[in-house]
Design a protein around this motif. Structure first.
Motif, short mmCIF file in Angstrom:
data_model
loop_
_atom_site.label_atom_id
_atom_site.label_comp_id
_atom_site.label_asym_id
_atom_site.label_seq_id
_atom_site.Cartn_x
_atom_site.Cartn_y
_atom_site.Cartn_z
N ILE A 137 0.40 4.22 6.85
CA ILE A 137 1.29 4.24 5.69
C ILE A 137 1.97 5.60 5.56
N ARG A 138 1.21 6.67 5.72
CA ARG A 138 1.80 8.01 5.63
C ARG A 138 2.84 8.22 6.74
N SER A 139 2.56 7.71 7.92
CA SER A 139 3.51 7.84 9.03
C SER A 139 4.80 7.09 8.74
N LEU A 140 4.69 5.90 8.17
CA LEU A 140 5.88 5.13 7.82
C LEU A 140 6.70 5.84 6.76
N ILE A 141 6.03 6.43 5.78
CA ILE A 141 6.75 7.15 4.73
C ILE A 141 7.46 8.38 5.32
N GLN A 142 6.82 9.06 6.27
CA GLN A 142 7.46 10.20 6.92
C GLN A 142 8.70 9.78 7.70
N ARG A 143 8.71 8.52 8.15
CA ARG A 143 9.89 7.99 8.84
C ARG A 143 10.98 7.58 7.85
N ARG A 144 10.72 7.78 6.58
CA ARG A 144 11.68 7.51 5.51
C ARG A 144 12.04 6.03 5.42
N VAL A 145 11.02 5.17 5.53
CA VAL A 145 11.28 3.75 5.32
C VAL A 145 11.76 3.55 3.88
N GLU A 159 -7.21 4.67 -3.08
CA GLU A 159 -6.76 5.14 -1.78
C GLU A 159 -5.25 5.04 -1.60
N LEU A 160 -4.61 4.23 -2.41
CA LEU A 160 -3.18 3.97 -2.22
C LEU A 160 -2.30 4.56 -3.31
N GLU A 161 -2.89 5.28 -4.24
CA GLU A 161 -2.11 5.84 -5.35
C GLU A 161 -1.03 6.80 -4.89
N PHE A 162 -1.23 7.44 -3.72
CA PHE A 162 -0.24 8.41 -3.24
C PHE A 162 1.11 7.73 -3.01
N ILE A 163 1.11 6.44 -2.67
CA ILE A 163 2.38 5.72 -2.48
C ILE A 163 3.14 5.66 -3.79
N GLU A 164 2.42 5.38 -4.86
CA GLU A 164 3.02 5.31 -6.19
C GLU A 164 3.59 6.67 -6.59
N GLU A 165 2.85 7.74 -6.29
CA GLU A 165 3.29 9.08 -6.65
C GLU A 165 4.57 9.47 -5.89
N LEU A 166 4.71 8.97 -4.65
CA LEU A 166 5.89 9.29 -3.86
C LEU A 166 7.09 8.41 -4.21
N GLY A 167 6.86 7.39 -5.02
CA GLY A 167 7.94 6.55 -5.49
C GLY A 167 8.52 5.62 -4.44
N VAL A 168 7.72 5.22 -3.44
CA VAL A 168 8.22 4.32 -2.40
C VAL A 168 8.07 2.88 -2.89
N PRO A 169 9.16 2.11 -2.98
CA PRO A 169 9.05 0.70 -3.38
C PRO A 169 8.06 -0.03 -2.48
N THR A 170 7.13 -0.77 -3.08
CA THR A 170 6.04 -1.40 -2.33
C THR A 170 5.74 -2.77 -2.88
N VAL A 171 5.39 -3.68 -1.98
CA VAL A 171 4.96 -5.03 -2.38
C VAL A 171 3.67 -5.34 -1.63
N LEU A 172 2.73 -5.94 -2.33
CA LEU A 172 1.49 -6.40 -1.71
C LEU A 172 1.65 -7.87 -1.32
N SER A 174 -0.42 -11.23 0.30
CA SER A 174 -1.72 -11.82 0.64
C SER A 174 -2.86 -10.89 0.30
N ARG A 175 -2.67 -10.09 -0.71
CA ARG A 175 -3.70 -9.13 -1.14
C ARG A 175 -3.31 -8.61 -2.51
N ASP A 176 -4.19 -8.72 -3.47
CA ASP A 176 -3.90 -8.15 -4.79
C ASP A 176 -4.96 -7.11 -5.12
N LEU A 177 -4.57 -6.18 -5.96
CA LEU A 177 -5.48 -5.13 -6.41
C LEU A 177 -5.85 -5.38 -7.87
N PRO A 178 -7.06 -4.98 -8.27
CA PRO A 178 -7.46 -5.17 -9.68
C PRO A 178 -6.47 -4.55 -10.65
N GLU A 179 -5.97 -3.35 -10.32
CA GLU A 179 -4.93 -2.72 -11.11
C GLU A 179 -3.59 -3.07 -10.47
N LEU A 180 -2.74 -3.75 -11.20
CA LEU A 180 -1.47 -4.23 -10.63
C LEU A 180 -0.50 -3.05 -10.51
#
Length: 369
Positions: A137-145, A159-172, A174-180
């Motif tokens: 995930i970090r590698s993909l973000i560095q590629r500026r997806v 483990e995935l909160e850093f994606i939210e902090e970086l503001g990268v649009p994301t969709v889950l 076939s997998r949901d998290l307890p905190e949406l």
């Protein structure tokens, strides 16, 4: 001499024969060529190409540009579009295991959706390793997806909160998290296990076993919950937790079928494990479905092959990929799309009946008595 008609507005580079210059291929058409052919400005063509950023072009103008692009066989440069629009025109997809036959349908449908909008898909497989998943995930973000789709990820919210902090649009997917945290597309996994058990109970099975998998992965956790709820009144219902691969399913099947009383039906956390269950039954000289009924979860293509005929719960992988792609494209489509709370899209599970399930021997005997 060129006997063919000239293409108006198309740049062509050539050298006359006999002049000592090597003939060169015609230059690739440019955005200027498209604008000239369509009779519009370069800026208008640029808006057309970057419609995903919120630009709009009048229908008649759009039709002329589309015709010009098709006639000139014009392919915009992803790098050039990135420099002018701030968009890399790429989307990152992370899956749990490239060897799992659940994922090809999801990947294919997602790729079809994003490519129609001019995006390229970059795929990463974590091999069900949470640390490796974060690295990808970090590698993909560095590629500026421009956005991420996380399919059946292993990590949790922390483990995935850093994606939210970086503001990268994301969709889950076939997998949901307890905190949406993000838009999420899933099948109702609790209900899926419940309808699988209902099918077995309707056939007359009461000694039902379940081969579960990693309970830190929410879909697997939900499927076990559904099984336990649907068998709460069955004293001989039993479960075992193993890994998620074929060999895990084989070993889990041996463990459950060694118990007394022996289960007459087995449900599995996924189809790959259920295939391992078929292998175990063959090793034990047990007939499926006459000695043991087997039902999986996911509806992978191998389950429908002749000689397998696996009854299963459909996880609608292609639908999940398509819907996830649509949601992500909406989120990265413009400033207005970034707002609003995350959406949870849940599709009811569906049972796919094939030949691996049948009434238990005692029920068949009573029917013939």
């Amino acid at each position: 001499m060129n006997d063919g008609p000239a293409v108006e507005g198309a740049a062509e580079s050539w050298a006359a024969p006999g002049e000592g210059a090597e003939a060169r291929r015609p230059a690739k058409p440019t955005i200027n060529d498209v604008a000239a052919r369509a009779g519009v400005s370069k800026a208008t063509v640029s808006k057309f190409l970057n419609v995903s950023l919120g630009y709009s072009v009048a229908p008649k103008t759009r039709a002329r540009i589309e015709d010009a692009i098709r006639e000139l066989d014009y392919h915009p440069s992803p790098i050039a579009r990135s420099l002018t629009s701030g968009s890399s025109m790429t989307i990152g997809l992370v899956i749990a295991d490239i060897m799992n036959p659940f994922f090809p349908d999801l990947v294919a449908s997602l790729q079809s959706v994003v490519e129609t909008r001019g995006y390229n898909l970059i795929l990463g497989s974590s091999g069900r390793d949470g640390d490796r998943e974060v690295e990808i995930i970090r590698s993909l973000i560095q590629r500026r997806v421009d956005g991420l789709i996380l399919a059946s990820v292993q990590g949790g919210s922390a483990e995935l909160e850093f994606i939210e902090e970086l503001g990268v649009p994301t969709v889950l997917a076939s997998r949901d998290l307890p905190e949406l945290l993000w838009d999420t597309v899933v099948i109702d996994n609790v209900q899926g296990a419940e309808i699988a058990v209902k099918h077995l109970r309707d056939l007359g099975h009461t000694r039902i076993g379940y081969v579960a998998s990693n309970q830190s992965v929410k879909p697997f956790h939900d499927r076990l919950r559904g099984f336990e709820a649907a068998t709460a009144d069955l004293p001989d219902a039993v479960s075992v937790t193993v890994g998620s691969m074929m060999e895990d399913g084989r070993l889990g099947t041996h463990e459950l079928l060694a118990r007394t009383p022996r289960p007459t039906a087995l449900h599995y956390a996924n189809d790959v494990m259920a295939l391992g269950g078929l292998v175990a039954c063959a090793e034990l000289a047990l007939s499926v479905p006459w000695d043991v009924s087997i039902i999986g979860h996911d509806n992978i293509s191998a389950g429908s092959l002749p000689g397998i005929g696996l009854t299963t719960v459909d996880s609608a992988a292609a639908w999940v990929g398509e819907r996830a792609g649509e949601l992500l494209l909406h989120r990265i489509g413009g400033p207005a799309a970034h707002g609003g709370p995350p959406q949870l899209v849940v599709r009811p599970a569906k049972l796919i009946l094939r030949s691996s399930t049948a009434p238990p021997a005692e029920a068949r005997g009573a029917a013939h008595a």
